[in-house]
Write an enzyme that holds these catalytic residues in place. Structure first.
Site, short mmCIF file in Angstrom:
data_model
loop_
_atom_site.label_atom_id
_atom_site.label_comp_id
_atom_site.label_asym_id
_atom_site.label_seq_id
_atom_site.Cartn_x
_atom_site.Cartn_y
_atom_site.Cartn_z
N GLN A 165 34.14 -46.47 92.00
CA GLN A 165 32.67 -46.32 91.90
C GLN A 165 32.33 -44.89 92.34
O GLN A 165 31.73 -44.67 93.39
CB GLN A 165 31.99 -47.38 92.79
CG GLN A 165 30.47 -47.39 92.71
CD GLN A 165 29.93 -47.83 91.36
OE1 GLN A 165 30.58 -48.55 90.62
NE2 GLN A 165 28.73 -47.37 91.01
N ARG B 163 37.46 -50.50 78.33
CA ARG B 163 37.12 -51.57 79.28
C ARG B 163 35.77 -52.17 78.89
O ARG B 163 34.78 -51.47 78.84
CB ARG B 163 37.08 -51.00 80.71
CG ARG B 163 36.77 -52.03 81.77
CD ARG B 163 36.93 -51.47 83.17
NE ARG B 163 38.33 -51.35 83.56
CZ ARG B 163 39.08 -52.36 83.97
NH1 ARG B 163 38.57 -53.57 84.04
NH2 ARG B 163 40.33 -52.17 84.31
N LYS C 233 42.82 -47.39 76.02
CA LYS C 233 42.20 -48.58 76.63
C LYS C 233 40.67 -48.46 76.62
O LYS C 233 40.13 -47.43 76.97
CB LYS C 233 42.69 -48.74 78.07
CG LYS C 233 42.15 -49.97 78.76
CD LYS C 233 42.78 -50.15 80.14
CE LYS C 233 42.03 -49.39 81.19
NZ LYS C 233 42.57 -49.62 82.54
N ASP D 86 50.85 -47.31 86.34
CA ASP D 86 49.41 -47.14 86.49
C ASP D 86 49.10 -46.83 87.95
O ASP D 86 49.97 -47.01 88.82
CB ASP D 86 48.67 -48.42 86.06
CG ASP D 86 47.24 -48.13 85.59
OD1 ASP D 86 46.77 -46.98 85.74
OD2 ASP D 86 46.60 -49.06 85.07
C1 R5P Z 1 41.60 -48.01 85.61
O1 R5P Z 1 41.16 -47.00 85.09
C2 R5P Z 1 42.79 -48.02 86.50
O2 R5P Z 1 43.62 -46.91 86.29
C3 R5P Z 1 43.59 -49.28 86.34
O3 R5P Z 1 44.10 -49.33 85.03
C4 R5P Z 1 42.74 -50.47 86.59
O4 R5P Z 1 42.00 -50.29 87.74
C5 R5P Z 1 43.57 -51.72 86.69
O5 R5P Z 1 42.71 -52.79 86.91
P1 R5P Z 1 43.04 -54.23 86.37
O6 R5P Z 1 44.36 -54.63 86.95
O7 R5P Z 1 41.91 -55.06 86.90
O8 R5P Z 1 43.03 -54.17 84.89
#
Ligand code: R5P
Length: 282
Positions: free
Chosen positions: A88, A184, A182, A208
């Protein structure tokens, strides 16, 4: 000397071992340090280590900073293996708070310097008024990989993760780096595309910065399932693993999953203590 909050016990111990500096508990009354008769001298540095995984953990870090300052050491350095609220980091909707800035302001108050291990976005460090620096623990993720990976691909589930994949590849010493795209849709829903990316015949290492709900990694593994890849390793720096993330990954068919100990979880197989110690020793 090193002291850690309850969310950073393993990593604080690792940093203490790496640096050969005592690991201490600072007493509430601000007058004593437990351990082998360690006392704080005027020219000592106290390193406070705390991962801010929850609001309570934030408060605990700030309380420990306060206690460290009560000893009037030469310097209080704050190491945040996992910095919470870092996603955030700007206004996504009008009226929201920039939580990352709010917590940075609070952490600022009682420290001379801040280190953060792989903050979600490096720009978050600009919210600290005291000197701050990032630490990269991604190279540690190469440690558990077998030496015989076949035509390895180091894969970021999105563009932002590509540099982390690159960092792991460089340490492993072989392979190429790729990323998926990706989008979201919500906190738990992600859509991933892999147009033109086929890794058949390769062993794949997914990298990641964090796994939170497991949605991102599950989606990436689903795509790879439709290709004739070899072994698939799922790795991250910060294993936040909220709610049913582990079972979600298991259902997606993830067999090899590990992370660092910036957050102490069952999959925290490698330690970020070395890069933290290296930064502190500079
Ligand atoms: C997002 O931009 C981060 O780099 C991660 O990919 C993300 O926070 C992973 O979150 P989740 O496991 O909830 O998909």
């Amino acid at each position: 000397m090193i002291t850690g909050t309850s969310t950073a016990q393993a990593i604080a111990t690792g940093v203490s071992d790496e640096l050969g500096e005592p690991l201490v508990d600072l007493e509430d009354d601000g007058t004593a340090v437990t351990g082998d008769g360690v006392t704080v001298e005027d020219d000592d540095r106290i390193v406070v280590v705390g991962s801010t995984t929850t609001a309570r953990a934030h408060l605990e870090l700030m309380e420990l900073q306060e206690r460290a300052n009560a000893f009037e050491p030469a310097e209080v350095v704050t190491v945040i293996p996992y910095l919470g609220y870092a996603r955030q980091d700007k206004l996504f909707e009008p009226g929201q708070a920039i939580s990352a800035r709010a917590v940075a302001r609070a952490i600022n108050a009682s420290t001379d310097r801040v280190y953060s291990v792989n903050p979600h976005n490096i720009s978050v460090l600009e919210y600290f008024d005291v000197p701050s620096a990032p630490i990269d623990a991604a190279p540690q993720l190469a440690e558990p990989l077998p030496a015989d990976l076949a035509d390895p691909v180091f894969l970021g589930p999105d563009e932002d993760a590509e540099w982390l994949a690159n960092s792991v590849r460089d340490t492993y010493g072989d392979g190429h780096v790729e990323n998926f795209e990706k989008i979201r849709h919500s906190a738990t829903e992600v859509e991933m595309t892999a147009e033109g990316k086929d890794f058949s015949g390769s062993d794949v290492v997914l990298v990641d910065d964090m796994i939170a709900t497991g949605g991102t990694m599950s989606e990436a593994v689903n795509i790879l399932d439709n290709q004739d890849t070899g072994r698939v390793y799922v790795t991250c720096i910060h294993p936040l693993l909220v709610e049913n993330a582990l079972s979600r990954l298991h259902r997606a068919g993830v067999q090899s999953l590990y992370a660092t100990d910036t957050i102490d979880r069952s999959i925290s197989q490698v330690s970020a203590a070395k890069p933290i110690a290296d930064a502190l020793a500079e």
